[in-house]
Design an enzyme around this catalytic site. Structure first.
Site, PDB file in Angstrom:
ATOM      1  N   LYS A 276     -17.169 -73.447 -46.698  1.00  0.00           N
ATOM      2  CA  LYS A 276     -18.276 -73.055 -45.826  1.00  0.00           C
ATOM      3  C   LYS A 276     -17.782 -72.880 -44.397  1.00  0.00           C
ATOM      4  O   LYS A 276     -16.886 -73.608 -43.967  1.00  0.00           O
ATOM      5  CB  LYS A 276     -19.328 -74.188 -45.798  1.00  0.00           C
ATOM      6  N   ARG A 350     -25.481 -76.895 -59.133  1.00  0.00           N
ATOM      7  CA  ARG A 350     -26.027 -76.569 -60.462  1.00  0.00           C
ATOM      8  C   ARG A 350     -25.114 -77.057 -61.580  1.00  0.00           C
ATOM      9  O   ARG A 350     -25.564 -77.320 -62.685  1.00  0.00           O
ATOM     10  CB  ARG A 350     -26.296 -75.068 -60.545  1.00  0.00           C
TER      11      ARG A 350
HETATM   12  N1  BES Z   1     -25.604 -77.581 -50.749  1.00  0.00           N
HETATM   13  C1  BES Z   1     -25.755 -76.174 -50.687  1.00  0.00           C
HETATM   14  C2  BES Z   1     -27.191 -75.730 -50.386  1.00  0.00           C
HETATM   15  C3  BES Z   1     -27.774 -76.144 -49.062  1.00  0.00           C
HETATM   16  C4  BES Z   1     -27.738 -75.275 -47.990  1.00  0.00           C
HETATM   17  C5  BES Z   1     -28.395 -77.374 -48.911  1.00  0.00           C
HETATM   18  C6  BES Z   1     -28.287 -75.663 -46.785  1.00  0.00           C
HETATM   19  C7  BES Z   1     -28.946 -77.756 -47.705  1.00  0.00           C
HETATM   20  C8  BES Z   1     -28.904 -76.904 -46.635  1.00  0.00           C
HETATM   21  C9  BES Z   1     -25.336 -75.546 -52.006  1.00  0.00           C
HETATM   22  O1  BES Z   1     -24.382 -76.224 -52.741  1.00  0.00           O
HETATM   23  C10 BES Z   1     -24.790 -74.191 -51.712  1.00  0.00           C
HETATM   24  O2  BES Z   1     -23.864 -74.104 -50.970  1.00  0.00           O
HETATM   25  N2  BES Z   1     -25.337 -73.176 -52.328  1.00  0.00           N
HETATM   26  C11 BES Z   1     -24.901 -71.837 -52.137  1.00  0.00           C
HETATM   27  C12 BES Z   1     -24.929 -71.125 -53.468  1.00  0.00           C
HETATM   28  C13 BES Z   1     -24.256 -69.765 -53.479  1.00  0.00           C
HETATM   29  C14 BES Z   1     -22.775 -69.920 -53.271  1.00  0.00           C
HETATM   30  C15 BES Z   1     -24.533 -69.093 -54.796  1.00  0.00           C
HETATM   31  C16 BES Z   1     -25.856 -71.151 -51.163  1.00  0.00           C
HETATM   32  O3  BES Z   1     -27.049 -71.412 -51.209  1.00  0.00           O
HETATM   33  O4  BES Z   1     -25.365 -70.385 -50.329  1.00  0.00           O
HETATM   34 ZN    ZN Z   2     -22.376 -75.796 -52.163  1.00  0.00          ZN
END
Ligand code: BES
Ligand code: ZN
Ligand code: ZN
Length: 497
Positions: A276, A350
């Protein structure tokens, strides 16, 4: 790891004579404020100190009926009055919760430590009394900094005026259990990820269940490998701190319904190899808020003696990049045998949830509820304060929304389109973990749905409300919020026999 410190909460028929501040309510208008809950002795004290009627004092001080606004008024040498807005009409329980929290937070500014605060808001109906207890305690919650200096809590004790009504006191005692559970979930979320990682979180879960009717089992990395938990192991594989799966069960006599609750426990989500950007990573210690919610709620449900069987699962892992990290395009064999092509190592939630959901179906629960900070897309859809609710059973989704409403949490339904799973096809495995970017919350839910078999299931995406970046507001503190705890308890209560 210790439990959060909250002030003590006791009940009284009217305001005790020794107290540092008394919280009263204001409704009506700025020109003609109406005083709610002021004990006679307190009214007298203010009128003597200020030399005019209390309503006059409030009007001059600019006391407002806007819910949660506060005014601190001198009521005597060692006594302050805290006037809090309760709205123009009869306050609802959520308004009382907000008001009590705001007033107790304002009271916290009166001294550095040792304050005793009386809350007198004429809340004698059970639901109102419960909301006041929850608000008063949660308004006092704060995460104590890890510091070489002593940082005592300003508020030591709260007295709630209940008019001596037994039903009100019982309901407020119930509210105390709910507030404690929310505070515990907040505390786990607020702990830094170098201290709270899978092994220490699992230990904390065990400690938390001690002296309760909740039994806890922890699967370590060896047990996970033996059991074939490919999702949890892959996600946790990039970290030197190995993953865990915590299972809690509460099985009271006479329960007619068995609820399984599953919470995402990523103790830190760096994104893994799909790392990230810094700004998105900064709050990712909150990625275990779902696990915190199910663990805290399970203990509270047991403490309240609700006659409903609860099995909670908290898959815990740290998502880091390293030479042992799982890769995008890896094919994982999940618990139960389904194979998954990993689309993105940042879509880790997931995968750990899928293993836990597949495991939970083996217990043959009547329904499954999962709670996860799953997708940024859910935040894009609903903002930072509202959780998304999805599922395979409309009635259950409606039940969850009703429980949320009664618990004072904002949740909103989102669809799982029938053809969504068609977007998760993989040429190299049974499923791909990611679908199109647009509507990401729905594809994440469609993926989870593949692991719940035919059990009624609802999914709460709490990515938005789990962590508050802004200033505290009402009973919401900055940082971990304890999102979903109150809803889980309310839902369990709705199924209790
Ligand atoms: N933990 C994150 C989601 C999240 C984002 C929680 C902001 C709290 C605040 C999750 O694991 C994630 O990074 N999801 C990705 C999925 C994508 C790569 C398909 C997302 O939402 O960008
Ligand atoms: Zn994530
Ligand atoms: Zn995550």
């Amino acid at each position: 790891m210790s439990a959060p410190t909250l002030p003590s909460l006791s009940f009284a028929k009217t305001a005790p004579s020794r107290t540092d501040a008394v919280v009263i309510g204001v409704s009506g208008t700025a020109e003609a404020p109406v005083v709610i809950g002021a004990p006679a002795a307190v009214t007298k004290a203010v009128e003597k100190t200020q030399g005019r009627p209390l309503t006059e004092v409030l009007r001059a001080a600019g006391a407002s009926a806007t819910v949660g606004t506060t005014q601190i008024i001198l009521a005597g040498k060692d006594l302050r009055l805290i006037a809090v807005g309760l709205g123009e009409d009869e306050p609802t329980p959520p308004q009382l919760r907000t008001a009590a929290a705001s007033a107790v937070r304002a009271a916290g500014s009166l001294a550095d430590k040792g304050l005793s605060i009386t809350v007198s808001l004429a809340a004698t109906e059970p639901e109102a009394a419960q909301a006041v207890a929850e608000g008063a305690l949660l308004g006092a919650y704060r995460y104590a900094p890890i510091s070489s200096k002593d940082t005592p809590h300003p508020v030591a004790a709260i007295t709630q005026v209940t008019g001596g009504k037994r039903e009100a006191e019982q309901a407020a005692t119930y509210g105390t259990v709910v507030a404690k559970a929310i505070a515990q979930a907040r505390e786990w979320v607020n702990l830094p990820p170098n201290l709270l990682h899978p092994a220490t979180f699992a230990e904390a879960a065990k400690d938390h269940a001690r002296d309760s009717r909740v039994a806890v089992e922890v699967l370590d990395e060896k047990a996970l490998a033996k059991g074939g938990y490919g999702g949890i192991l892959s996600v946790g594989g990039g970290s030197s701190r190995p993953p865990r799966l915590v299972r809690c069960s509460y099985a009271p006599r006479g329960a007619k319904t068995h609820i399984a609750i599953i919470g995402k426990g990523i103790t830190f989500d760096s994104g893994g190899l799909n790392i990230k950007p810094g700004d998105s990573m900064s709050t990712m210690k909150c990625d275990m808020a779902g696990a915190a919610a199910v663990l805290a709620a399970t203990r509270a449900i047991a403490e309240l003696g609700l006659r409903v069987k609860v099995t909670a699962y908290a898959p815990m892992a740290e998502n880091l990049p390293s030479d042992t990290a799982y890769r995008p395009s890896d094919v994982l064999t999940m618990y139960g045998g389904t194979t998954v092509e990993n689309g993105n190592s940042d879509a880790e939630g997931r995968l750990v949830m899928a293993d836990a959901l597949a495991r939970a179906t083996e217990d043959k629960p009547d329904l499954i509820l999962d709670v996860a900070t799953l997708t940024g897309a859910c935040m894009v859809a609903l903002g930072s304060d509202i959780a998304g609710v999805m599922g395979n059973d409309e009635d259950l989704v409606d039940q969850v929304l009703a429980a949320a409403e009664s618990a004072g949490e904002k949740m909103w339904p989102l669809p799982i389109p029938e053809d969504a799973v068609g977007e998760l096809k993989s040429p190299v495995a049974d499923l791909k973990s990611t679908g199109p970017r647009m509507g990401g919350a729905l594809y994440a839910a469609a993926f989870l749905q593949e692991f719940v078999a035919d059990v009624d299931w609802a999914h709460l995406d709490i990515a938005g409300p789990a962590f508050r970046e802004g200033a505290p507001k009402g009973h919401h503190s900055t940082g971990g919020t304890g999102s979903a705890v109150a809803t889980l308890i309310a839902l369990a209560q709705s199924y209790a026999s």
